[in-house]
Write a protein that holds these residues in place. Sequence first.
Motif, short mmCIF file in Angstrom:
data_model
loop_
_atom_site.label_atom_id
_atom_site.label_comp_id
_atom_site.label_asym_id
_atom_site.label_seq_id
_atom_site.Cartn_x
_atom_site.Cartn_y
_atom_site.Cartn_z
N GLY A 144 0.81 -1.22 0.00
CA GLY A 144 0.00 0.00 0.00
C GLY A 144 0.84 1.26 0.00
N TRP A 145 1.86 1.31 0.86
CA TRP A 145 2.72 2.50 0.91
C TRP A 145 3.53 2.64 -0.38
CZ3 TRP A 145 2.16 6.67 3.42
CH2 TRP A 145 1.62 6.68 4.71
N GLY A 146 3.86 1.52 -1.01
CA GLY A 146 4.59 1.59 -2.27
C GLY A 146 3.80 2.24 -3.38
N MET A 147 2.48 2.23 -3.26
CA MET A 147 1.61 2.83 -4.28
C MET A 147 1.27 4.29 -3.98
SD MET A 147 1.28 0.36 -6.40
CE MET A 147 -0.03 0.99 -7.46
N VAL A 148 1.70 4.80 -2.83
CA VAL A 148 1.26 6.13 -2.38
C VAL A 148 1.89 7.30 -3.13
CG1 VAL A 148 1.40 7.75 -0.43
CG2 VAL A 148 0.44 5.46 -0.09
N PRO A 149 3.23 7.32 -3.40
CA PRO A 149 3.82 8.55 -3.95
C PRO A 149 3.31 8.88 -5.35
CG PRO A 149 5.41 6.75 -4.01
CD PRO A 149 4.23 6.25 -3.23
N ARG A 150 2.94 10.14 -5.55
CA ARG A 150 2.45 10.58 -6.87
C ARG A 150 3.58 11.17 -7.70
NH1 ARG A 150 -1.34 8.45 -3.60
NH2 ARG A 150 -3.41 8.49 -4.53
N GLY A 151 4.52 11.88 -7.06
CA GLY A 151 5.70 12.38 -7.74
C GLY A 151 5.39 13.18 -8.99
N GLU A 152 6.27 12.96 -10.00
CA GLU A 152 6.17 13.74 -11.23
C GLU A 152 4.90 13.45 -12.00
OE1 GLU A 152 7.47 9.79 -12.37
OE2 GLU A 152 7.98 11.12 -10.74
N VAL A 153 4.31 12.23 -11.80
CA VAL A 153 3.09 11.88 -12.53
C VAL A 153 1.94 12.78 -12.09
CG1 VAL A 153 1.53 10.01 -13.13
CG2 VAL A 153 3.92 9.51 -12.64
N GLY A 154 1.82 13.00 -10.78
CA GLY A 154 0.78 13.88 -10.28
C GLY A 154 0.97 15.31 -10.73
N LEU A 155 2.23 15.75 -10.83
CA LEU A 155 2.50 17.11 -11.31
C LEU A 155 2.09 17.27 -12.77
CD1 LEU A 155 5.98 17.79 -9.66
CD2 LEU A 155 3.74 18.67 -8.95
N VAL A 156 2.23 16.20 -13.55
CA VAL A 156 1.78 16.23 -14.95
C VAL A 156 0.28 16.47 -15.01
CG1 VAL A 156 1.46 14.84 -17.03
CG2 VAL A 156 3.67 14.84 -15.87
N PHE A 157 -0.47 15.76 -14.18
CA PHE A 157 -1.92 15.96 -14.12
C PHE A 157 -2.26 17.40 -13.77
CE2 PHE A 157 -2.28 11.41 -14.16
CZ PHE A 157 -3.57 11.14 -14.58
N ALA A 158 -1.58 17.94 -12.74
CA ALA A 158 -1.84 19.31 -12.32
C ALA A 158 -1.52 20.29 -13.43
CB ALA A 158 -1.04 19.64 -11.07
N GLY A 159 -0.39 20.09 -14.11
CA GLY A 159 0.02 20.99 -15.18
C GLY A 159 -0.94 20.99 -16.34
N ILE A 160 -1.37 19.79 -16.77
CA ILE A 160 -2.30 19.70 -17.89
C ILE A 160 -3.67 20.24 -17.50
CG2 ILE A 160 -3.54 18.08 -19.39
CD1 ILE A 160 -1.03 16.38 -19.45
N GLY A 161 -4.08 19.98 -16.27
CA GLY A 161 -5.36 20.49 -15.79
C GLY A 161 -5.39 22.01 -15.79
N ALA A 162 -4.28 22.62 -15.35
CA ALA A 162 -4.21 24.08 -15.35
C ALA A 162 -4.17 24.63 -16.78
CB ALA A 162 -2.98 24.53 -14.57
N ALA A 163 -3.45 23.94 -17.66
CA ALA A 163 -3.33 24.40 -19.05
C ALA A 163 -4.66 24.34 -19.78
CB ALA A 163 -2.29 23.55 -19.78
#
Length: 454
Positions: A386-405
Amino acid sequence: MSFPFISPLVATDLDTSPIVLAGVLLSLVVIFLASKLGGEAAKRLDFPPVLGELMAGLVIGISALHLVVFPVSGAQAADSLIMTALQWINHLEPDTLTKIYESQSEVVKVLAELGVIILLFEIGLESDVRQLKEVGPQAIAVAMTGLLAPLILGTAGLMWFFHLPAIPAVFAGAALTATSIGITSKVLSELGQLQSREGQIIVGAAVIDDVLGIIVLAVVASLAKTGEVDVRHVCFLIVGATTFLAGSIILGSVFNKTFVKLAEGLKTRGNIVIPALGFAFFMAFLGSALQLEAILGAFAAGLVLDESNARLQLEELLKPIADLLVPIFFVTVGAEADLTILNPTVPENRAGLLIAGFLIVIAIFTKLISGWTVFGIPGINRLAIGWGMVPRGEVGLVFAGIGAATGALDKPLEVGIILMVIFTTFLAPPFLRSAFSAQPPTSGETTPAIAGEP
């Protein structure tokens, strides 16, 4: 030999490429120094070195010293101390400095992307294809739970508690589905757990998560732009991703023999590592060309060469290359994180902080419960999975960037997603280590640390 980048003349009409190179070199000096200091400090505190590299990025980045900053975080050329130094040395005009700053940032980002490609290639090499096949059903169960639970609970919660419209809520819920395979894999390797059953399930689930996350991102981005979903594009992504990974694994039984013969036939320096990296970069290119991700192609390349007789030698040859490039990726991830959004005195940050608190709880809870969907393996360490699946890292930032764009995210929601990414990225490594310390892995096999870590 002349050095135009130290000329006292105003550099408005000069070729700025030497000055860009100077900025890149100075940035790399700072990044390498920060990565070693951060990694060594984390090691001495008994934390995974990757956490120290991320923290070092925070110190030298937009949140603190402003030594290495990037336009993606909203920083300008004048915000960078390195750019300020170059401006003072070369007497640069502001417009010229901005162009140099953008070019220098792009070069550093490309080097960081090469670093994560090398990292995922290494992870693929160290992953046992046979064991990945054995844990395939468990990895699928973990990945599907880790996708659907945060998407549903995140979307519903944002609409119910914060009264957000459907499209922004869906986009934020989709951002919760991501898993940073780069960060998790590095931590697993540093802990010597990459080839344990838990490690293989985590890696397999993270890869599936990556593929599914790309599809989800395509769907919500299409929804945000047009108000409707492009079904043909989504079907193309599903078929392309499935074919790509399955074809890569099937190819491995044939291509690795060809690779060994090729390496044995070459008599010059780099007879193993150059063909291997060429293949990894080509697979990364294919992944990108198919509108998947380059890192997925690099991981697939590692899986293909996993059963090669030259694998162990190739792993040793890759270590100095990884030592050079991989830290750039993790330091830049930290450098891009702007902790000023934690300031509650800024009115628009307050709503973002409330949303962030909700997203962080959902992000951690839903990934932790995915570990309890593993079946058929007695004594498996579900908490570690479960903890191994927790970090979002750069993938989550990609979502945020595209969402803002695309205009799908307003400032509070974007702030909330970024905070969620920061917290999950920094919390996961120490908790993952603690989970493994509390319960030994189900497999006695361990793998040596990569990227030069002891």
